[in-house]
Write an enzyme that holds these catalytic residues in place. Structure first.
Site, mmCIF file in Angstrom:
data_model
loop_
_atom_site.group_PDB
_atom_site.id
_atom_site.type_symbol
_atom_site.label_atom_id
_atom_site.label_comp_id
_atom_site.label_asym_id
_atom_site.label_seq_id
_atom_site.Cartn_x
_atom_site.Cartn_y
_atom_site.Cartn_z
ATOM 1 N N ASN A 22 -5.351 -10.149 -4.359
ATOM 2 C CA ASN A 22 -4.905 -9.484 -2.463
ATOM 3 C C ASN A 22 -4.531 -7.961 -3.114
ATOM 4 O O ASN A 22 -4.851 -7.119 -1.919
ATOM 5 C CB ASN A 22 -4.227 -9.902 -2.141
ATOM 6 N N ALA A 23 -4.231 -7.220 -3.935
ATOM 7 C CA ALA A 23 -3.560 -6.580 -4.344
ATOM 8 C C ALA A 23 -4.580 -4.952 -5.073
ATOM 9 O O ALA A 23 -5.716 -5.573 -5.830
ATOM 10 C CB ALA A 23 -2.415 -5.857 -5.350
ATOM 11 N N GLY A 24 -4.306 -4.241 -4.666
ATOM 12 C CA GLY A 24 -5.032 -3.701 -5.215
ATOM 13 C C GLY A 24 -4.719 -1.851 -5.373
ATOM 14 O O GLY A 24 -3.762 -1.399 -3.894
ATOM 15 N N HIS A 25 -4.657 -0.642 -6.406
ATOM 16 C CA HIS A 25 -4.603 -0.104 -6.739
ATOM 17 C C HIS A 25 -5.153 1.124 -6.913
ATOM 18 O O HIS A 25 -5.982 1.043 -7.608
ATOM 19 C CB HIS A 25 -2.897 0.513 -6.763
ATOM 20 N N GLY A 54 -0.322 14.299 -3.139
ATOM 21 C CA GLY A 54 -1.439 14.211 -3.172
ATOM 22 C C GLY A 54 -1.646 13.651 -4.263
ATOM 23 O O GLY A 54 -0.693 12.769 -4.485
ATOM 24 N N THR A 64 3.045 -12.518 2.026
ATOM 25 C CA THR A 64 1.679 -12.845 1.610
ATOM 26 C C THR A 64 2.941 -14.307 0.704
ATOM 27 O O THR A 64 3.699 -14.477 1.616
ATOM 28 C CB THR A 64 1.993 -12.067 0.404
ATOM 29 N N GLN A 83 1.913 -5.801 -3.293
ATOM 30 C CA GLN A 83 2.508 -5.294 -1.797
ATOM 31 C C GLN A 83 3.865 -4.976 -1.604
ATOM 32 O O GLN A 83 4.230 -4.139 -2.765
ATOM 33 C CB GLN A 83 2.531 -7.120 -1.426
ATOM 34 N N ASP A 98 0.922 -1.283 -0.436
ATOM 35 C CA ASP A 98 -0.204 0.297 -0.210
ATOM 36 C C ASP A 98 0.644 1.623 0.298
ATOM 37 O O ASP A 98 0.660 2.467 0.131
ATOM 38 C CB ASP A 98 -0.716 -0.015 1.275
ATOM 39 N N SER A 110 6.002 12.165 -3.192
ATOM 40 C CA SER A 110 3.869 12.145 -3.944
ATOM 41 C C SER A 110 3.464 13.266 -2.561
ATOM 42 O O SER A 110 3.951 12.868 -1.098
ATOM 43 C CB SER A 110 3.922 11.541 -3.844
ATOM 44 N N LYS A 164 -0.025 5.093 -8.039
ATOM 45 C CA LYS A 164 0.139 6.362 -8.642
ATOM 46 C C LYS A 164 1.516 6.682 -8.906
ATOM 47 O O LYS A 164 2.082 7.011 -10.308
ATOM 48 C CB LYS A 164 0.578 7.536 -7.462
ATOM 49 N N LYS A 198 2.200 2.949 -5.019
ATOM 50 C CA LYS A 198 2.686 1.936 -6.657
ATOM 51 C C LYS A 198 2.125 2.550 -7.683
ATOM 52 O O LYS A 198 2.535 2.051 -8.502
ATOM 53 C CB LYS A 198 3.265 0.245 -6.516
HETATM 54 P P1 IMP Z 1 -2.621 -12.870 1.252
HETATM 55 O O1 IMP Z 1 -1.371 -11.823 0.421
HETATM 56 O O2 IMP Z 1 -4.291 -12.548 0.871
HETATM 57 O O3 IMP Z 1 -2.238 -14.102 1.548
HETATM 58 O O4 IMP Z 1 -2.522 -11.747 2.731
HETATM 59 C C1 IMP Z 1 -0.943 -11.756 3.546
HETATM 60 C C2 IMP Z 1 -1.023 -11.033 4.216
HETATM 61 O O5 IMP Z 1 -0.143 -9.188 3.461
HETATM 62 C C3 IMP Z 1 -1.932 -10.216 5.529
HETATM 63 O O6 IMP Z 1 -1.621 -9.124 6.556
HETATM 64 C C4 IMP Z 1 -2.190 -9.243 4.385
HETATM 65 O O7 IMP Z 1 -3.593 -8.072 4.674
HETATM 66 C C5 IMP Z 1 -1.242 -8.653 3.664
HETATM 67 N N1 IMP Z 1 -1.636 -7.931 2.141
HETATM 68 C C6 IMP Z 1 -1.314 -9.113 1.525
HETATM 69 N N2 IMP Z 1 -2.111 -8.302 -0.060
HETATM 70 C C7 IMP Z 1 -1.681 -6.743 1.082
HETATM 71 C C8 IMP Z 1 -1.359 -5.948 -0.085
HETATM 72 O O8 IMP Z 1 -1.975 -5.875 -1.515
HETATM 73 N N3 IMP Z 1 -1.483 -4.406 0.928
HETATM 74 C C9 IMP Z 1 -0.807 -4.816 2.113
HETATM 75 N N4 IMP Z 1 -0.737 -5.754 2.686
HETATM 76 C C10 IMP Z 1 -1.600 -7.134 2.076
#
Ligand code: IMP
Length: 444
Positions: A50-53, A431, A255, A240, A25, A429, A30, A28
């Protein structure tokens, strides 16, 4: 091949990586968006949904997960490699949402036939296994089935890659896998805690995904090797952060992929020696989502202030992020591990109202001072941060566009981070908008 020809090819290579150096988080998305103009190909090479941007451009906010933010630039080729674990339903949703907003998604998106596919049992296993983490503290995964899918990849017997969805024996393999997964999920959850997986229904569902995804599927390894050899400019975006790296992070609170710089080559298929630049991305403070030790955490009004100012809630799960001071011990470690050339410091504006700022410069374990990042999570848990305090700047910095115009205290704070991590700060950055970015060396 002529030796000098080989030299010419290597000289033309341009491969830049963007790696998060904390627990994810780091904004990245941006940075990748800003760098996209200078690149022809943008690559996502590990992790999954699991990632989001979040990318803010032209007054519009886009939330992306698996698809590289390069998709917003019509002339950029986006590639999702075999190092990624792919949930077909999620990626189709992303594609549909982009198309609905007028973004072109066609030949400009390529998905690796080697990417491993997430199935409903992976999500069920994620739920069951996160509960039973041995230390008693949950990993706190995103429940997207990421770890179980990578687990099956490494164990091989129950793994399904995207290319397998198009093979004649897919149906047969699915029956074999669902039978085995039904048995193991019953043993994890009990008869009543498990809804039987229906091979027939899953086969139908995944056949329809396969049909829709077919135009995008290809051999991304071959594509990228050809592209780099042809001198095309490639940008690799890490998901991540390096402290969540399965081998080098705060295991087991990590992760399941190599999210530090060490994962670039295995995830993308590009040799490490072709990487020409690594940019390490940090927040001006620290955050973490999920369980695990976090030495500089501020579980108090300072942490809450950062959370409110920085909107520190997960993009994927909306969980409130744990917030704390910048940890230079951790970041120095991950910058070295990832081979970082320069730093991008994001969200500096979030610190603007705080009177004093702290930076962790060492840890103390049982009264002993260390500056190396501990390899065992329990040692990290016992680490007491040693802080240096610097004056803050009580001034809005969101409209500043030049490094020299930043308040002196802000410049000193950045200089100190740079000194402690032994890397120059190239980008700051202040903002979410593209314009709210300061380049140390203005872009030509
Ligand atoms: P998983 O990747 O869903 O297995 O989660 C494992 C750990 O990585 C957990 O603590 C999640 O909160 C963290 N995690 C996974 N993806 C992200 C991400 O994109 N940003 C921040 N933490 C992440």
């Amino acid at each position: 091949m002529e030796p000098d020809l080989l030299l010419n090819e290597v000289a033309a290579v341009s491969v830049t990586c963007v790696i998060g150096l904390q627990w994810g988080d780091e904004a990245k998305g941006k940075l990748v968006d800003l760098l996209t103009d200078e690149h022809e190909i943008v690559v996502r090479y590990q992790g999954g949904s699991n990632a989001g941007h979040t990318v803010v451009t032209g007054g519009q906010t886009y939330k992306l997960s698996l698809i590289p933010s390069g998709i917003l630039s019509p002339n950029v080729q986006c590639v999702v490699t075999g190092g990624v674990v792919l949930n077909p339903a999620s990626i189709l949703q992303e594609i549909d949402a982009l198309v609905a907003r007028g973004i072109k998604v066609g030949k400009n998106l390529m998905l690796s036939d080697r990417a491993h596919v997430i199935f409903p049992w992976h999500i069920a296993e994620d739920r069951a296994l996160d509960k039973s983490c041995s230390s008693g503290e949950n990993i706190g995964t995103t429940m997207r089935g990421i770890g179980p899918c990578y687990g099956d990849k490494v164990a091989r017997s129950f793994a399904v890659r995207l290319g397998d969805l198009y093979r004649d024996n897919f149906r047969e393999r699915l029956e074999y896998i669902t039978a085995a997964k039904n048995r193991s999920l019953v043993s994890l959850n009990g008869q009543t805690g498990h809804t039987q997986l229906d091979a027939e229904a899953i086969a139908r569902e995944y056949a329809s995904y396969a049909k829709r995804l077919a135009p995008y599927v290809g051999d991304t390894t071959a594509y990228l090797l050809d592209a780099v050899e042809a001198g095309r400019r490639v940008l690799l975006e890490g998901a991540q952060g390096a402290l969540l790296d399965v081998d080098h992070g705060t295991f087991p609170f990590v992760t399941s992929s190599n999210s530090s710089g060490v994962g670039v080559s295995s995830g993308s298929g590009l040799p490490g020696r072709w990487i020409t630049k690594v940019i390490g991305v940090v927040k001006a403070y620290s955050t973490r989502v999920g369980g695990g030790p976090f030495p500089t955490e501020q579980d108090n009004e300072i942490g809450q202030h950062i959370r409110d100012r920085g909107n520190e809630y997960g993009t994927v799960t909306r969980r409130p992020r744990r917030c704390g001071w910048f940890d230079a011990v951790a970041v120095r470690y991950t910058a070295r591990l990832s081979g970082v050339d320069a730093l991008a410091v994001m969200l500096l504006d979030v610190l603007s109202e705080l009177p004093d700022l702290k930076i962790c410069t060492a840890y103390e374990i049982d009264g002993r001072r260390i500056t190396n990042f501990p390899s065992h999570v329990e040692d990290l848990r016992r680490s007491v941060p040693v802080y240096e305090t610097m004056p803050g700047w009580q001034q809005d910095i969101t409209k500043i566009r030049k490094m020299a115009d930043l308040p002196l205290a802000a410049r000193k704070y950045l200089d100190r981070l740079s000194q402690l991590i032994a890397r120059p700060v190239e980008v700051v950055s202040i903002g979410p908008d593209r314009e709210q970015t300061i380049f140390a060396r203005p872009k030509s």
